[in-house]
Design a protein around this motif. Structure first.
Motif, mmCIF file in Angstrom:
data_model
loop_
_atom_site.group_PDB
_atom_site.id
_atom_site.type_symbol
_atom_site.label_atom_id
_atom_site.label_comp_id
_atom_site.label_asym_id
_atom_site.label_seq_id
_atom_site.Cartn_x
_atom_site.Cartn_y
_atom_site.Cartn_z
ATOM 1 N N GLY A 198 25.802 34.281 45.926
ATOM 2 C CA GLY A 198 25.159 34.278 47.229
ATOM 3 C C GLY A 198 25.117 35.659 47.861
ATOM 4 O O GLY A 198 25.032 36.674 47.170
ATOM 5 N N PRO A 199 25.188 35.720 49.211
ATOM 6 C CA PRO A 199 25.006 36.991 49.918
ATOM 7 C C PRO A 199 26.251 37.864 49.908
ATOM 8 O O PRO A 199 27.378 37.371 49.902
ATOM 9 N N LEU A 200 26.029 39.179 49.914
ATOM 10 C CA LEU A 200 27.132 40.121 50.057
ATOM 11 C C LEU A 200 26.620 41.424 50.640
ATOM 12 O O LEU A 200 25.413 41.687 50.666
ATOM 13 N N ASP A 201 27.566 42.219 51.128
ATOM 14 C CA ASP A 201 27.274 43.510 51.750
ATOM 15 C C ASP A 201 28.118 44.562 51.043
ATOM 16 O O ASP A 201 29.338 44.401 50.919
ATOM 17 N N MET A 202 27.486 45.634 50.564
ATOM 18 C CA MET A 202 28.186 46.678 49.814
ATOM 19 C C MET A 202 28.134 47.985 50.593
ATOM 20 O O MET A 202 27.056 48.444 50.966
ATOM 21 N N ASP A 203 29.298 48.575 50.860
ATOM 22 C CA ASP A 203 29.380 49.870 51.554
ATOM 23 C C ASP A 203 29.401 50.994 50.527
ATOM 24 O O ASP A 203 30.184 50.954 49.561
ATOM 25 N N LEU A 204 28.571 52.007 50.764
ATOM 26 C CA LEU A 204 28.391 53.095 49.802
ATOM 27 C C LEU A 204 28.379 54.447 50.498
ATOM 28 O O LEU A 204 28.105 54.546 51.693
ATOM 29 N N PHE A 205 28.660 55.481 49.717
ATOM 30 C CA PHE A 205 28.468 56.855 50.155
ATOM 31 C C PHE A 205 27.587 57.562 49.124
ATOM 32 O O PHE A 205 27.651 57.262 47.927
ATOM 33 N N TYR A 206 26.783 58.515 49.612
ATOM 34 C CA TYR A 206 25.991 59.362 48.722
ATOM 35 C C TYR A 206 26.430 60.795 48.970
ATOM 36 O O TYR A 206 26.243 61.333 50.061
ATOM 37 N N ASN A 249 26.874 64.753 47.091
ATOM 38 C CA ASN A 249 26.607 65.705 45.993
ATOM 39 C C ASN A 249 25.788 65.060 44.880
ATOM 40 O O ASN A 249 26.064 65.246 43.687
ATOM 41 N N GLY A 250 24.774 64.277 45.276
ATOM 42 C CA GLY A 250 23.860 63.679 44.311
ATOM 43 C C GLY A 250 24.395 62.463 43.577
ATOM 44 O O GLY A 250 23.785 62.002 42.616
ATOM 45 N N THR A 251 25.528 61.922 44.025
ATOM 46 C CA THR A 251 26.158 60.790 43.343
ATOM 47 C C THR A 251 26.461 59.678 44.340
ATOM 48 O O THR A 251 26.884 59.941 45.472
ATOM 49 N N TYR A 252 26.262 58.425 43.907
ATOM 50 C CA TYR A 252 26.624 57.272 44.727
ATOM 51 C C TYR A 252 28.069 56.859 44.437
ATOM 52 O O TYR A 252 28.515 56.891 43.283
ATOM 53 N N TYR A 253 28.774 56.467 45.499
ATOM 54 C CA TYR A 253 30.145 55.983 45.396
ATOM 55 C C TYR A 253 30.239 54.629 46.102
ATOM 56 O O TYR A 253 29.755 54.480 47.230
ATOM 57 N N LEU A 254 30.851 53.670 45.435
ATOM 58 C CA LEU A 254 31.086 52.358 46.037
ATOM 59 C C LEU A 254 32.399 52.406 46.811
ATOM 60 O O LEU A 254 33.446 52.724 46.245
ATOM 61 N N SER A 255 32.336 52.078 48.095
ATOM 62 C CA SER A 255 33.532 52.094 48.937
ATOM 63 C C SER A 255 34.198 50.723 48.973
ATOM 64 O O SER A 255 35.352 50.578 48.592
ATOM 65 N N GLU A 256 33.479 49.697 49.427
ATOM 66 C CA GLU A 256 34.027 48.344 49.446
ATOM 67 C C GLU A 256 32.897 47.324 49.476
ATOM 68 O O GLU A 256 31.733 47.667 49.702
ATOM 69 N N ILE A 257 33.260 46.059 49.236
ATOM 70 C CA ILE A 257 32.279 44.972 49.207
ATOM 71 C C ILE A 257 32.762 43.852 50.117
ATOM 72 O O ILE A 257 33.916 43.416 50.017
ATOM 73 N N ASN A 258 31.886 43.390 50.984
ATOM 74 C CA ASN A 258 32.150 42.231 51.827
ATOM 75 C C ASN A 258 31.290 41.077 51.309
ATOM 76 O O ASN A 258 30.075 41.065 51.538
ATOM 77 N N PRO A 259 31.883 40.119 50.604
ATOM 78 C CA PRO A 259 31.079 39.081 49.941
ATOM 79 C C PRO A 259 30.713 37.922 50.880
ATOM 80 O O PRO A 259 31.130 36.790 50.718
ATOM 81 N N ARG A 260 29.901 38.264 51.865
ATOM 82 C CA ARG A 260 29.413 37.319 52.882
ATOM 83 C C ARG A 260 28.181 37.965 53.513
ATOM 84 O O ARG A 260 27.808 39.096 53.152
ATOM 85 N N PHE A 261 27.552 37.277 54.456
ATOM 86 C CA PHE A 261 26.477 37.904 55.218
ATOM 87 C C PHE A 261 27.048 39.066 56.015
ATOM 88 O O PHE A 261 27.930 38.895 56.853
ATOM 89 N N GLY A 262 26.578 40.273 55.742
ATOM 90 C CA GLY A 262 27.006 41.426 56.511
ATOM 91 C C GLY A 262 26.479 41.337 57.935
ATOM 92 O O GLY A 262 25.444 40.718 58.194
ATOM 93 N N GLY A 263 27.191 41.995 58.871
ATOM 94 C CA GLY A 263 26.754 41.964 60.259
ATOM 95 C C GLY A 263 25.382 42.573 60.462
ATOM 96 O O GLY A 263 24.649 42.190 61.375
ATOM 97 N N ALA A 264 25.013 43.526 59.597
ATOM 98 C CA ALA A 264 23.709 44.183 59.715
ATOM 99 C C ALA A 264 22.672 43.596 58.751
ATOM 100 O O ALA A 264 21.625 44.201 58.528
#
Length: 331
Positions: free
Chosen positions: A247-255, A257-272
């Motif tokens: 189902g739905p999830l929200d993934m927090d990321l950073f970009y 120096n040209g690279t994506y980094y996964l910070s954390e995952i909220n496995p629900r409807f994100g607030g945004a």
């Protein structure tokens, strides 16, 4: 489709979106511990229930599922995700689809330190994270990380207790006072996130909506702008192969120096998620097709416009006290 939202709180706009998408094809049943949760006013049926760790909680939720003929259940708060995952079989025995990850994934998402170790083990770019001051000090002395850093609770939610720390002395003091704090590299790149729907039939991501954060408050982003990047979509899809979502999830990321980094995952409807919906990424319709029609959704990753801006604001519900008491059901 009878869908049950547990711990509905303030998520009024999300319920409005379900109503807008599905009209009379959906009944919205909601629960909350407080009779004053504003989102109760936007449901067809509202229940007041105990706190989620009360021994009577899950039996009551299962009773609601039986009484209301629930087709799918989800929660809107992080601490309840693992509880739903742990009781998946009991829900499925009633014919209820649990819109939450499976147990191992749920546990990883709630424990940010374990998540960091797991991502590193899987070769997925993530933020450098340390579980104790002693571990951080070794890395600091070896010049593997520098100050300032970022600290937050290992199992926290809504950015509570998260802060930047500039000195070694303050870092040692804070972590001595609160052993639940983890220490992370301070990311200086672009802060962004993605709303993702993992199909409950195909178990693959069928929608990814990415947005850059313009402004954040405690609890998440309140101003965002949509963008597309095939490199991000590929990174997200690769990362998701290491987990079991549903189902739905929200993934927090950073970009950075040209690279994506996964910070954390909220496995629900994100607030945004409201931004994704406003840009035409319709998770309610995906859920209906999975749950009620028992069909898989066709992938539509990146099917939205760029430079669509979300600007979140507050609103209120005004009701007579007697009307509130009359509208909330107690089992």
């Amino acid at each position: 489709m009878n869908i049950l939202f547990c711990s509905v709180g303030r998520r009024c706009e999300l319920l409005k979106d379900f109503r807008k998408s599905l009209g009379d094809k959906v009944r919205l049943i909601v629960t909350d511990n407080s009779p004053y949760a504003p989102a109760l006013e936007f449901a067809d049926v509202s229940y007041q229930v105990p706190l989620i760790h009360d021994k009577a909680y899950i039996p009551m939720i299962l009773d609601i599922c039986k009484k209301e003929g629930i087709d799918a259940v989800t929660t809107l708060i992080d601490p309840e995700i693992a509880i739903l995952a742990q009781h998946r079989e009991a829900f499925e025995a009633l014919g209820v689809t649990v819109l939450a990850p499976y147990q191992k994934t749920a546990a990883l998402c709630f424990d940010k330190y374990e998540m960091s170790k797991y991502l590193t083990q899987k070769g997925i770019n993530t933020v450098k994270t340390y579980g104790s001051f002693a571990d951080f000090k070794i890395a600091y002395d070896n010049k593997e990380i520098t100050l300032p850093v970022f600290v937050k609770p290992r199992t926290g939610s809504g950015s509570v207790g998260a802060r930047k720390v500039d000195t070694l002395e303050l870092l040692e003091e804070l972590t001595a006072q609160d052993e639940t704090l983890i220490i992370q590299e301070l990311m200086t790149g672009e802060d962004m996130d993605a709303d993702i729907y993992v199909d409950t039939m195909s178990h693959t991501p069928v929608a990814i909506f990415s947005k850059k954060k313009i402004s954040t408050t405690i609890g998440g982003a309140n101003k965002t702008i949509s963008f597309k990047d095939e490199k991000l979509f590929a990174f997200v899809q690769n990362a998701l192969t290491a987990f079991e979502f549903n189902g739905p999830l929200d993934m927090d990321l950073f970009y950075q120096n040209g690279t994506y980094y996964l910070s954390e995952i909220n496995p629900r409807f994100g607030g945004a998620y409201l931004h994704a919906y406003g840009a035409g990424v319709d998770f309610p319709a995906f859920i209906y097709k999975n749950v009620k029609e028992q069909k898989a959704n066709e992938p539509c990753i990146g099917a939205y416009e760029e430079e669509v801006v979300m600007m979140m604001y507050d609103s209120v519900v005004i009701k007579k006290l007697d009307d509130i008491k009359c509208n909330v059901v107690s089992l």
